[in-house]
Design a protein around this motif. Structure first.
Motif, PDB file in Angstrom:
ATOM      1  N   CYS A  48      10.732 -11.216   9.588  1.00 36.40           N
ATOM      2  CA  CYS A  48       9.774 -11.505   8.837  1.00 36.40           C
ATOM      3  C   CYS A  48       9.907 -11.358   7.153  1.00 36.40           C
ATOM      4  O   CYS A  48       9.843 -12.195   6.408  1.00 36.40           O
ATOM      5  CB  CYS A  48       8.418 -10.841   9.029  1.00 36.40           C
ATOM      6  SG  CYS A  48       7.820 -11.455  10.645  1.00 36.40           S
ATOM      7  N   SER A  49      10.713 -10.206   6.922  1.00 36.20           N
ATOM      8  CA  SER A  49      10.970  -9.965   5.524  1.00 36.20           C
ATOM      9  C   SER A  49      12.095 -10.706   4.841  1.00 36.20           C
ATOM     10  O   SER A  49      12.375 -10.874   3.713  1.00 36.20           O
ATOM     11  CB  SER A  49      11.342  -8.560   5.332  1.00 36.20           C
ATOM     12  OG  SER A  49      12.479  -8.117   5.945  1.00 36.20           O
ATOM     13  N   SER A  50      12.623 -11.448   5.730  1.00 37.03           N
ATOM     14  CA  SER A  50      13.762 -12.697   5.202  1.00 37.03           C
ATOM     15  C   SER A  50      13.390 -13.326   4.369  1.00 37.03           C
ATOM     16  O   SER A  50      14.096 -14.098   3.462  1.00 37.03           O
ATOM     17  CB  SER A  50      14.633 -12.938   6.528  1.00 37.03           C
ATOM     18  OG  SER A  50      13.740 -14.123   6.988  1.00 37.03           O
ATOM     19  N   GLY A  51      12.036 -13.793   4.494  1.00 36.23           N
ATOM     20  CA  GLY A  51      11.379 -15.015   3.597  1.00 36.23           C
ATOM     21  C   GLY A  51      11.604 -16.394   4.330  1.00 36.23           C
ATOM     22  O   GLY A  51      11.371 -17.343   3.506  1.00 36.23           O
ATOM     23  N   ASN A  52      12.210 -16.465   5.232  1.00 39.72           N
ATOM     24  CA  ASN A  52      12.802 -17.878   5.760  1.00 39.72           C
ATOM     25  C   ASN A  52      11.749 -18.490   6.746  1.00 39.72           C
ATOM     26  O   ASN A  52      12.037 -19.695   7.120  1.00 39.72           O
ATOM     27  CB  ASN A  52      14.159 -17.670   6.476  1.00 39.72           C
ATOM     28  CG  ASN A  52      15.192 -17.428   5.433  1.00 39.72           C
ATOM     29  OD1 ASN A  52      14.855 -17.387   4.161  1.00 39.72           O
ATOM     30  ND2 ASN A  52      16.510 -17.477   5.800  1.00 39.72           N
ATOM     31  N   GLN A  98       2.458 -11.010   5.384  1.00 38.99           N
ATOM     32  CA  GLN A  98       3.242 -11.619   4.616  1.00 38.99           C
ATOM     33  C   GLN A  98       2.776 -13.221   4.794  1.00 38.99           C
ATOM     34  O   GLN A  98       3.383 -14.184   4.220  1.00 38.99           O
ATOM     35  CB  GLN A  98       4.798 -11.789   5.045  1.00 38.99           C
ATOM     36  CG  GLN A  98       5.202 -10.217   4.581  1.00 38.99           C
ATOM     37  CD  GLN A  98       6.512  -9.749   5.101  1.00 38.99           C
ATOM     38  OE1 GLN A  98       7.520 -10.563   4.578  1.00 38.99           O
ATOM     39  NE2 GLN A  98       6.742  -9.019   5.912  1.00 38.99           N
TER      40      GLN A  98
END
Length: 300
Positions: A48-52, A98
């Motif tokens: 999730c923190s990849s932002g993709n 997020q």
């Protein structure tokens, strides 16, 4: 100083530009990815923190229905039989913080699942609500996190009562927590297992698998894929549709669509659909190695 006529013209121009910007924004798509079937794909939090991604689908609840004890299979990530997956609740909440929706997928290509009756579908819906959604249970496999919804990736186990399951799950939305429903049908239309369920009009997201099915997948030419997309979006009463693709050549037996071809040959033809939602990728492990989502994110 500007005249009233000039101010009026400027106001109209700004309004037009604002509406145009909103229109462009509303047509922007998102990326969904399946996670959970390879221990080397990194954590859910890292995914999730990849932002993709806008959606992450946990794969899979492989055993359920027909009196069977439900079994969650997250491959090498954790063992739910000894409570080892409850820690994922922290990651789920981080993803949701997020703005990413996290769903649980039922089924998959292998497993033991079947709905024997309408009552059986009700029991499965109750189990999902109490163990993964907004209900309560002393044995929640993923801890106290509340998932956003349920995904159906039904590739066996009979064709009946999936519509009943969808109806029962949707009824829980009336209790204050929206239960999002998604499905991942094969691209040959109609789907062999989920046709009745999809025709209920209850599904928020349909990520059609345009791979491992030569008649409706990319094979050096996008015509068959686009024709199939048009059939799905014009025939099934769902909110939004996604192009389901393998994230690398190794992710499927056939149907790999290179990112540049997706961007140049497919997206321009399908993004004008008011049901266009974006792209679904199978899966996070292959995407992590190929960088597929990073390559297409700006164009989806």
């Amino acid at each position: 100083m500007a005249t009233q006529k000039t101010l009026t013209l400027l106001s109209l121009l700004l309004t037009t530009l604002t509406l145009a910007t909103l229109s462009i924004t509303s047509n922007a798509g998102g990326i969904a990815v399946y996670w959970g079937q390879n221990g080397n794909e990194g954590s859910l939090a890292d995914t999730c923190s990849s932002g993709n991604y806008n959606y992450v689908i946990l794969a899979f609840l492989t055993t359920f229905g027909n009196g069977q004890t439900p079994v969650l299979n997250l491959a090498g990530h954790c063992d739910p039989s000894n409570g080892g997956c409850t820690g994922i609740s922290t990651d789920i909440k981080a993803c949701q913080g997020q703005g990413i929706k996290v769903l649980l997928s039922l089924g998959g290509a292998s497993g033991s699942y079947n709905l024997a009756s309408a009552d059986d579908a009700q029991q499965v819906a109750d189990y999902l609500w109490n163990n993964y959604l907004g209900g309560s249970s002393s044995s929640r496999p993923l801890g106290d996190a509340t998932l956003d919804g349920i995904d159906l990736d039904i590739e066996g186990g009979g064709t009946q009562y999936w519509d009943v399951l969808a109806q029962k799950l949707s009824q829980y939305s009336q209790q204050g927590n929206k239960v999002y429903l998604s499905a991942a049908p094969q691209c040959p239309y109609p789907d062999a297992y989920m046709s009745a369920a999809l025709n209920t009009g209850l599904f928020d997201y349909v990520w059609v698998q345009f791979y491992n099915n030569p008649p409706c997948q990319y094979s050096g030419d996008a015509t068959n894929l686009i024709n199939s997309w048009n059939t799905w979006t014009s025939s099934v009463p769902a909110t939004s549709f996604y192009v389901g693709l393998p994230a690398s050549q190794d992710a499927a037996g056939s149907g790999y669509l290179p990112p540049d071809q997706l961007i140049s040959a497919v997206l321009p033809s399908i993004k004008n659909s008011d049901k266009y939602g974006g792209v679904m990728l199978w899966n996070r492990y292959y995407d992590l190695s190929s960088g597929y989502s990073s390559a297409i994110k700006g164009s989806v």
